[in-house]
Design a protein around this motif. Structure first.
Motif, short mmCIF file in Angstrom:
data_model
loop_
_atom_site.label_atom_id
_atom_site.label_comp_id
_atom_site.label_asym_id
_atom_site.label_seq_id
_atom_site.Cartn_x
_atom_site.Cartn_y
_atom_site.Cartn_z
N ALA A 77 2.32 0.68 8.76
CA ALA A 77 1.75 1.44 8.09
C ALA A 77 0.58 0.81 7.26
CB ALA A 77 2.50 2.35 7.14
N ALA A 78 1.07 -0.54 6.82
CA ALA A 78 0.08 -1.19 5.96
C ALA A 78 -1.32 -1.37 6.47
CB ALA A 78 0.78 -2.34 5.21
N MET A 79 -1.14 -1.43 7.84
CA MET A 79 -2.39 -2.05 8.58
C MET A 79 -3.50 -1.00 8.64
SD MET A 79 -0.85 -4.27 11.59
CE MET A 79 -2.33 -5.53 11.56
N ASP A 80 -3.06 0.32 8.28
CA ASP A 80 -4.46 1.25 8.26
C ASP A 80 -4.46 1.51 6.83
OD1 ASP A 80 -4.68 1.62 11.06
OD2 ASP A 80 -2.55 2.70 11.35
N CYS A 81 -4.19 0.99 5.89
CA CYS A 81 -4.68 1.13 4.48
C CYS A 81 -5.77 0.52 3.93
CB CYS A 81 -3.59 0.77 3.63
SG CYS A 81 -1.91 1.82 4.02
N GLU A 82 -6.83 0.42 4.83
CA GLU A 82 -7.98 -0.39 4.57
C GLU A 82 -8.52 0.00 3.21
OE1 GLU A 82 -9.31 -2.57 6.73
OE2 GLU A 82 -11.26 -2.72 6.30
N GLU A 83 -8.59 1.12 2.91
CA GLU A 83 -9.43 1.62 1.58
C GLU A 83 -8.66 0.83 0.29
OE1 GLU A 83 -10.45 5.45 -0.68
OE2 GLU A 83 -10.57 5.76 1.52
N GLU A 84 -7.31 0.80 0.46
CA GLU A 84 -6.44 0.49 -0.63
C GLU A 84 -6.73 -1.32 -0.62
OE1 GLU A 84 -2.67 2.36 -0.98
OE2 GLU A 84 -1.99 0.64 -2.30
N SER B 195 1.86 -11.11 3.45
CA SER B 195 2.11 -11.44 2.05
C SER B 195 0.97 -11.37 1.02
CB SER B 195 2.79 -12.62 1.95
OG SER B 195 4.11 -12.79 2.27
N LYS B 196 -0.42 -11.68 1.71
CA LYS B 196 -1.26 -11.97 0.91
C LYS B 196 -2.24 -10.51 0.88
CE LYS B 196 0.55 -15.77 -0.28
NZ LYS B 196 0.97 -16.39 -1.36
N TYR B 197 -3.20 -10.30 1.98
CA TYR B 197 -4.12 -9.39 2.12
C TYR B 197 -3.69 -8.11 2.16
CZ TYR B 197 -7.47 -6.20 4.18
OH TYR B 197 -8.29 -5.13 4.18
N PHE B 198 -2.42 -7.97 2.68
CA PHE B 198 -1.44 -6.81 2.80
C PHE B 198 -0.67 -6.56 1.58
CE2 PHE B 198 -2.72 -7.62 6.88
CZ PHE B 198 -3.14 -6.52 7.38
N SER B 199 -0.60 -7.23 0.59
CA SER B 199 0.18 -7.49 -0.82
C SER B 199 1.47 -7.16 -0.57
CB SER B 199 -0.67 -6.21 -1.46
OG SER B 199 -0.31 -6.32 -2.55
N MET B 200 2.27 -7.81 0.35
CA MET B 200 3.66 -7.31 0.68
C MET B 200 4.38 -8.64 0.48
SD MET B 200 3.01 -4.49 3.61
CE MET B 200 4.83 -4.42 3.94
N THR B 201 4.30 -9.65 -0.47
CA THR B 201 5.14 -10.84 -0.37
C THR B 201 6.62 -10.57 -0.21
OG1 THR B 201 4.89 -10.74 -2.77
CG2 THR B 201 3.28 -12.15 -1.85
N GLY B 202 6.97 -9.81 -1.02
CA GLY B 202 8.73 -9.69 -0.99
C GLY B 202 9.32 -9.05 0.15
N PRO C 212 0.79 -1.13 0.03
CA PRO C 212 0.04 0.06 -0.02
C PRO C 212 0.91 1.31 0.05
CG PRO C 212 -0.85 -1.39 1.70
CD PRO C 212 0.49 -2.27 1.17
N VAL C 213 0.37 2.21 -0.64
CA VAL C 213 1.06 3.54 -0.74
C VAL C 213 1.62 4.11 0.69
CG1 VAL C 213 1.02 5.83 -1.79
CG2 VAL C 213 -0.20 4.17 -3.04
N ALA C 214 0.94 4.12 1.60
CA ALA C 214 1.19 4.69 2.76
C ALA C 214 2.12 3.86 3.58
CB ALA C 214 -0.08 4.66 3.59
N ALA C 215 2.20 2.43 3.02
CA ALA C 215 3.28 1.74 3.57
C ALA C 215 4.70 2.11 3.01
CB ALA C 215 3.07 0.27 3.33
N GLN C 216 4.51 2.34 1.81
CA GLN C 216 5.83 2.75 1.19
C GLN C 216 6.45 4.13 1.67
OE1 GLN C 216 5.28 2.51 -3.20
NE2 GLN C 216 3.76 0.91 -2.82
#
Ligand SMILES: Cc1ncc(COP(=O)(O)O)c(C=O)c1O
Length: 380
Positions: free
Chosen positions: A271-278, A227-234, A44-48
């Motif tokens: 940070a990804a944990m607060d990216c519900e919308e994305e 990795s999956k719901y949060f889209s952060m495999t690598g 998610p963008v906010a995680a980056q």
């Protein structure tokens, strides 16, 4: 030089499929990827952005072995938000993906030679990691009428030290509902075995919310991942929830085996944990793709499928089409330009007549893939 016998693990066949697909792409062909088990979206963008900021102000050295306290607290809070479970952050261990959590869990719970039950079909690395650790994986051949999940009667006579389940599962996408999960936990505990629940696909559910083992017991290991719901495999970051009296045991192992999960990834994960919308937008794509697959695969001739409850896979019985899923997958890749995974990765015996189709990619790719599969099957 010599090798150990426990290092003799099978390759992950899907990786071989990916390599053939890569070579075809290098030669200029456009391949549709229905083999990969990962989102095509990034973190998610906010995680980056959180990571960019951290890089400017922090050396990002080692963290404490159990993980950044703020991340452990946020994960514990998520159990309240998602499942109404009140979880002590002190029981959360941040790991290097769920793969790192398997190493910690299996080492913390079992002694060499111990027998650990895993469902077949199931995620292949359970078997290989258990074997590499000198443990004995015990395949439990699951039944279609149980939606390819283990049931309590499967455990009798197996003399297990542990049972590993996944809900939603890979490759089937099927889930254990509350009663089924409770019955399995009961039977496992009665047998004096440890219950391990792989919940990596939680958040990717379509009809009903997945049940966490923590709703039913504190006496289990629960493994999850970004990795999956949060889209952060690598990024290689995940977590595990363990019983209170196991925390110190796992901490000592984590200190020695990993020191810590990657610091940068922990910052981004928080940070990804607060990216519900994305993340919900990603989920909407999977839901649309799932619908397309459930309509399109039967039209292409893959009619023996069960609707998945979660994850992003459809597992198809292709026994009427082939007795060699590996050769069939190779033929589909060669002639249709669609990469799919032979079932042998997930079930060493019955997988010769099954295929797994992943719909984690873009909807345009899924539409193109289904159309190619249809013309391939028409001309076969
Ligand atoms: C069921 C299951 N568990 C665990 C993993 C490993 O995931 P991670 O990236 O968290 O190590 C996968 C990966 O596909 C999976 O399908």
């Amino acid at each position: 030089m010599r090798n150990s016998t426990r290092s003799e693990v099978d390759p992950f066949i899907v990786m071989d499929v990916m390599e053939v697909a890569r070579k075809a792409e290098e030669a200029g062909r456009r391949i549709i990827h229905m083999e990969v088990g990962q989102p095509s979206t990034g973190a998610p963008v906010a995680a980056q952005q959180a990571l960019v900021q951290a890089l400017q102000s922090d050396a990002l050295g080692y963290t404490v072995a159990l993980g950044i306290p703020a991340l452990r607290e946020r994960i514990a809070r998520m159990y309240g938000e998602w499942y109404n479970v009140d979880l002590d952050p002190g029981r959360v261990v941040v790991t290097s993906g769920s793969s790192g959590a398997f190493l910690l869990a299996f080492t913390a719970l079992f002694d060499s030679g111990d027998r650990v039950g895993i469902g077949a079909p199931g995620y292949p690395s359970y078997r290989q990691i258990l074997h590499a650790l000198g443990l004995t994986p015990v395949d439990i051949e699951t039944a279609a009428e149980n939606r390819l999940q283990p049931v309590p009667s499967d455990l009798s006579g197996l003399d297990l030290a542990g049972l590993m389940v996944a809900s939603p599962a890979n490759p089937t996408g099927t889930m254990l509902n509350r009663d089924a999960m409770a019955a399995l936990i009961g039977a496992t505990q009665e047998a004096g075995a440890a219950f391990i629940s792989d919940e990596i696909y939680h958040g990717i559910e379509y009809e009903a919310k997945a049940v966490t083992a923590l709703e039913l017991t504190n006496d289990a290991y629960v493994i999850n991942s970004f990795s999956k719901y949060f889209s952060m495999t690598g990024w290689r970051v995940g977590w595990m929830v363990v019983p209170e009296d196991h925390v110190r045991v796992v901490e000592r192992l984590a200190q020695n085996m990993f020191i810590c999960a990657p610091h940068a990834s922990q910052v981004a994960a928080l940070a990804a944990m607060d990216c519900e919308e994305e993340l919900q937008a990603n989920l909407a794509v999977y839901a649309r793709n799932r619908q397309l697959m459930l309509e399109g695969l039967p039209k292409a001739g893959f009619s023996n499928i069960a609707p998945p409850d979660g994850a992003f896979y459809v597992y198809a019985d292709v026994s009427e089409l082939t007795q060699d899923s590996r050769a069939f997958a190779a033929e589909i890749l060669e002639k249709a330009g669609v990469a799919v995974t032979p079932g042998l990765d997930f079930d060493p015996v019955r997988g010769a007549t099954t295929l797994r189709f992943s719909y984690a990619r873009s909807t345009a790719d899924i539409e193109e893939g289904l159309s190619r599969l249809r013309s391939f099957m028409e001309n076969r």
